[in-house]
Scaffold this motif. Structure first.
Motif, PDB file in Angstrom:
ATOM      1  N   PHE A   1       9.465  -1.180   5.699  1.00 42.70           N
ATOM      2  CA  PHE A   1       9.266  -1.199   4.245  1.00 42.70           C
ATOM      3  C   PHE A   1       9.387  -2.615   3.688  1.00 42.70           C
ATOM      4  O   PHE A   1       8.537  -3.079   2.915  1.00 42.70           O
ATOM      5  CB  PHE A   1      10.281  -0.260   3.588  1.00 42.70           C
ATOM      6  CG  PHE A   1      10.342  -0.370   2.097  1.00 42.70           C
ATOM      7  CD1 PHE A   1       9.271   0.054   1.318  1.00 42.70           C
ATOM      8  CD2 PHE A   1      11.450  -0.913   1.467  1.00 42.70           C
ATOM      9  CE1 PHE A   1       9.320  -0.052  -0.066  1.00 42.70           C
ATOM     10  CE2 PHE A   1      11.507  -1.008   0.097  1.00 42.70           C
ATOM     11  CZ  PHE A   1      10.438  -0.582  -0.670  1.00 42.70           C
TER      12      PHE A   1
ATOM     13  N   ASP B   1       8.850  -4.875  -6.153  1.00 41.60           N
ATOM     14  CA  ASP B   1       7.711  -5.681  -6.594  1.00 41.60           C
ATOM     15  C   ASP B   1       8.045  -6.428  -7.888  1.00 41.60           C
ATOM     16  O   ASP B   1       7.742  -7.619  -8.034  1.00 41.60           O
ATOM     17  CB  ASP B   1       6.472  -4.800  -6.809  1.00 41.60           C
ATOM     18  CG  ASP B   1       5.800  -4.418  -5.495  1.00 41.60           C
ATOM     19  OD1 ASP B   1       6.179  -4.996  -4.459  1.00 41.60           O
ATOM     20  OD2 ASP B   1       4.915  -3.545  -5.504  1.00 41.60           O
TER      21      ASP B   1
ATOM     22  N   HIS C   1       6.482  -4.914   4.648  1.00 41.79           N
ATOM     23  CA  HIS C   1       5.300  -4.582   3.849  1.00 41.79           C
ATOM     24  C   HIS C   1       5.400  -5.197   2.454  1.00 41.79           C
ATOM     25  O   HIS C   1       4.427  -5.798   1.953  1.00 41.79           O
ATOM     26  CB  HIS C   1       5.155  -3.063   3.769  1.00 41.79           C
ATOM     27  CG  HIS C   1       4.160  -2.608   2.750  1.00 41.79           C
ATOM     28  ND1 HIS C   1       2.789  -2.762   2.906  1.00 41.79           N
ATOM     29  CD2 HIS C   1       4.334  -2.013   1.525  1.00 41.79           C
ATOM     30  CE1 HIS C   1       2.160  -2.285   1.851  1.00 41.79           C
ATOM     31  NE2 HIS C   1       3.077  -1.814   0.996  1.00 41.79           N
ATOM     32  N   VAL C   2       6.580  -5.083   1.817  1.00 38.27           N
ATOM     33  CA  VAL C   2       6.764  -5.597   0.461  1.00 38.27           C
ATOM     34  C   VAL C   2       6.613  -7.111   0.436  1.00 38.27           C
ATOM     35  O   VAL C   2       5.915  -7.684  -0.419  1.00 38.27           O
ATOM     36  CB  VAL C   2       8.143  -5.180  -0.089  1.00 38.27           C
ATOM     37  CG1 VAL C   2       8.434  -5.909  -1.393  1.00 38.27           C
ATOM     38  CG2 VAL C   2       8.201  -3.671  -0.304  1.00 38.27           C
TER      39      VAL C   2
ATOM     40  N   GLN D   1       9.502   6.022  -1.481  1.00 40.11           N
ATOM     41  CA  GLN D   1       9.091   4.672  -1.091  1.00 40.11           C
ATOM     42  C   GLN D   1       8.220   4.028  -2.160  1.00 40.11           C
ATOM     43  O   GLN D   1       8.333   2.827  -2.414  1.00 40.11           O
ATOM     44  CB  GLN D   1       8.339   4.716   0.245  1.00 40.11           C
ATOM     45  CG  GLN D   1       7.909   3.351   0.734  1.00 40.11           C
ATOM     46  CD  GLN D   1       7.410   3.380   2.166  1.00 40.11           C
ATOM     47  OE1 GLN D   1       7.886   4.177   2.964  1.00 40.11           O
ATOM     48  NE2 GLN D   1       6.452   2.512   2.482  1.00 40.11           N
ATOM     49  N   SER D   2       7.365   4.788  -2.800  1.00 43.66           N
ATOM     50  CA  SER D   2       6.464   4.234  -3.810  1.00 43.66           C
ATOM     51  C   SER D   2       7.252   3.691  -5.001  1.00 43.66           C
ATOM     52  O   SER D   2       6.998   2.574  -5.480  1.00 43.66           O
ATOM     53  CB  SER D   2       5.481   5.302  -4.267  1.00 43.66           C
ATOM     54  OG  SER D   2       4.657   4.803  -5.299  1.00 43.66           O
TER      55      SER D   2
ATOM     56  N   GLU E   1       9.261   0.657  -3.976  1.00 43.77           N
ATOM     57  CA  GLU E   1       8.385  -0.509  -3.837  1.00 43.77           C
ATOM     58  C   GLU E   1       8.070  -1.105  -5.204  1.00 43.77           C
ATOM     59  O   GLU E   1       8.016  -2.331  -5.366  1.00 43.77           O
ATOM     60  CB  GLU E   1       7.088  -0.100  -3.128  1.00 43.77           C
ATOM     61  CG  GLU E   1       6.146  -1.267  -2.894  1.00 43.77           C
ATOM     62  CD  GLU E   1       4.910  -0.857  -2.104  1.00 43.77           C
ATOM     63  OE1 GLU E   1       3.955  -1.644  -2.041  1.00 43.77           O
ATOM     64  OE2 GLU E   1       4.911   0.269  -1.553  1.00 43.77           O
TER      65      GLU E   1
END
Length: 495
Positions: A351, A393, A354-355, A385-386, A389
């Motif tokens: 995770f 972000d 990816h971020v 997770q969405s 994130e």
């Protein structure tokens, strides 16, 4: 010895002879007289005389000796007596002067005591007056306190009530004290509630914030708040209870107004959210159309440099508008019903990689290095997770946005048995202490500005806070002017 061995025995013999001769007749007497004339027969008397004379001489010598001894003893005794008398006289004289001096001192002491007694009496009088004034003041404060006070006997009889409460009820003291019962001033529902509360009071000794309805003399009703305490004797028997009473009529009115105001604000907020949702949604399509048209126009081959510059500006502006609309839609959705959490197992290592990768291009433009410090490895936990994130972000975007070029930002993770923590640290200008409380509000613009000309909507952190709370977590911030800012997101782990 002479007396015992000689004189007394001889005298006894002679007496016996005399007694025998007395028995004779006159002839016998004459014969006895003639016998006395006989010297040979007088030998006994001579012996008696001799021994008596010797005894007397001896006794006289003893008397002289004893007399001398007595005189000597008397002289010593007289000397001793005189010495004692002199000592006693001296002591008495000393005692006299001592007593005389003591009497003088006693007089002075008595005078001082009289002065002190007078002063003490004056002070006692003054203190008594002060106590009386204090008691009067206390009684005045009791009677005219802004709250009511009353004392109730075990049978419910009112034994004391201050004037404030009496005025509230519309009664005089003579009408209430010793005559009225507590239930006489309560509505039916409040009487029943008081009976239940009284049983609890006898068990725990005190109760607070009891709400009852009092009935005035004219029949009108007003709400009160009561705090009460119970008193017991040494055997634990209930004696009485004292209560403080507050008239909460104004509070109830304000609560009702506040309730109505809250209902009205809730209605306005719903209308605002509805309008915001409609407006943001309706604006999204025109903005997308503008962005698409600008992109198509840029494909034309006969465009001048000035035209390309304008088209780029249109694209950038449209992108900003689109970002603002998306954030408004996110915020509106969260405020209306909250984001729908779709929990799934999240691998921390995958995770975070990816971020961070999503911001590689943006960070390169300002030559900012993103340092990932993953202290939990491939740990997996249950979350959305969405949404998570979206939180990171916003935090990474802010860190890059407010950091000067050629700096570093850190994304760290750590955990314990119950919590997983994410930290986002930058080397930006920091946040002023007085601005920290405003940080998570909507549309907040602070003194710190983006360092690369980036735009800020003032919505990102409010969205972060809302999402973190939905994910059962907490977000905090620590900042130091000139040194940078660190945001910390703590999520409670679920089994």
């Amino acid at each position: 010895n002479l007396l015992d061995k000689k004189i007394i025995p001889l005298t006894t013999v002679q007496l016996q002879r005399w007694l025998e001769n007395l028995k004779y007749t006159s002839t016998g007497i004459e014969k006895y007289v003639s016998t006395l004339a006989d010297r040979n027969r007088n030998a006994l008397l001579d012996s008696i005389y001799h021994f008596t004379s010797t005894f007397i001489d001896n006794e006289e010598r003893l008397l002289v000796k004893r007399n001398a001894t007595l005189v000597s003893d008397y002289l010593i005794t007289d000397i001793i007596r005189f010495t004692f008398l002199f000592g006693i006289a001296t002591i008495c004289l000393g005692a006299f002067f001592t007593i005389r001096n003591q009497l003088g001192e006693n007089k002075n002491l008595v005078a001082d005591l009289e002065k002190m007694n007078a002063s003490l009496e004056l002070r006692v009088e003054q203190r008594t007056q002060e106590l009386k004034e204090s008691l009067d003041e206390i009684q005045f404060l009791y009677d005219h306190a802004p709250c009511g006070h009353h004392t109730i006997a075990p049978n419910g009889l009112i034994v004391k009530m201050n004037k404030t409460e009496l005025e509230w009820l519309g009664y005089s003291e003579e009408e209430v004290v010793g005559k009225k019962y507590a239930g006489d001033f309560l509505t039916k529902a409040s009487r029943e509630a008081r009976e239940q509360a009284l049983e609890t009071l006898k068990k725990i000794g005190h109760m607070e914030n009891l709400e009852f309805e009092f009935v005035r003399k004219d029949g009108s009703i007003f709400p009160v708040l009561i705090n009460t305490i119970a008193y017991f004797d040494s055997n634990g028997n209930f004696l009485l209870n004292r209560s403080t009473v507050y008239d909460i009529s104004l509070r109830k009115q304000l609560e009702q107004k506040l309730k109505e105001a809250n209902a009205y604000l809730t209605h306005l907020n719903k209308e605002k959210n509805r309008f915001l949702g409609i407006a943001a949604h309706d604006l999204k399509n025109p903005v997308n159309a503008i962005s698409s048209l600008a992109h198509l126009l840029k494909r034309s081959s006969d465009l001048k440099n000035e035209d390309l510059e304008y088209l780029n500006l249109i694209e950038v502006t449209a992108a900003k508008m689109k970002m603002l609309i998306e954030k408004l839609l996110d915020l509106n959705r969260i405020e209306q019903s909250g984001p729908l959490v779709q929990a799934q197992m999240v691998n921390v290592e995958a995770f975070l990689n990816h971020v961070v990768k999503n911001f590689s291009e943006i960070s390169k433009k300002k030559n900012i290095t993103i340092i990932l410090e993953n202290n939990v490895g491939g740990f997996e936990f249950l979350s959305d997770q969405s949404l998570l994130e979206q939180v990171l972000d916003n935090l990474i975007s802010n860190a890059i946005k407010f950091s000067p070029a050629n700096r570093m930002v850190w994304l760290r993770t750590k955990r314990n048995e119950k919590q997983l923590t994410f930290e986002m640290e930058d080397q930006g200008p920091g946040i002023r202490p007085e601005e920290l409380p405003k940080l998570f509000g909507t549309f907040q613009r602070l003194s710190a500005k983006p360092t690369g000309g980036e735009e800020s909507t003032g919505l990102g952190l409010s969205i972060v806070k809302a999402i973190v709370e939905v994910l059962d977590g907490e977000v905090t911030v620590a900042s130091e002017l000139g040194r940078g800012t660190t945001f910390t997101v703590v999520l409670n782990l679920k089994n």
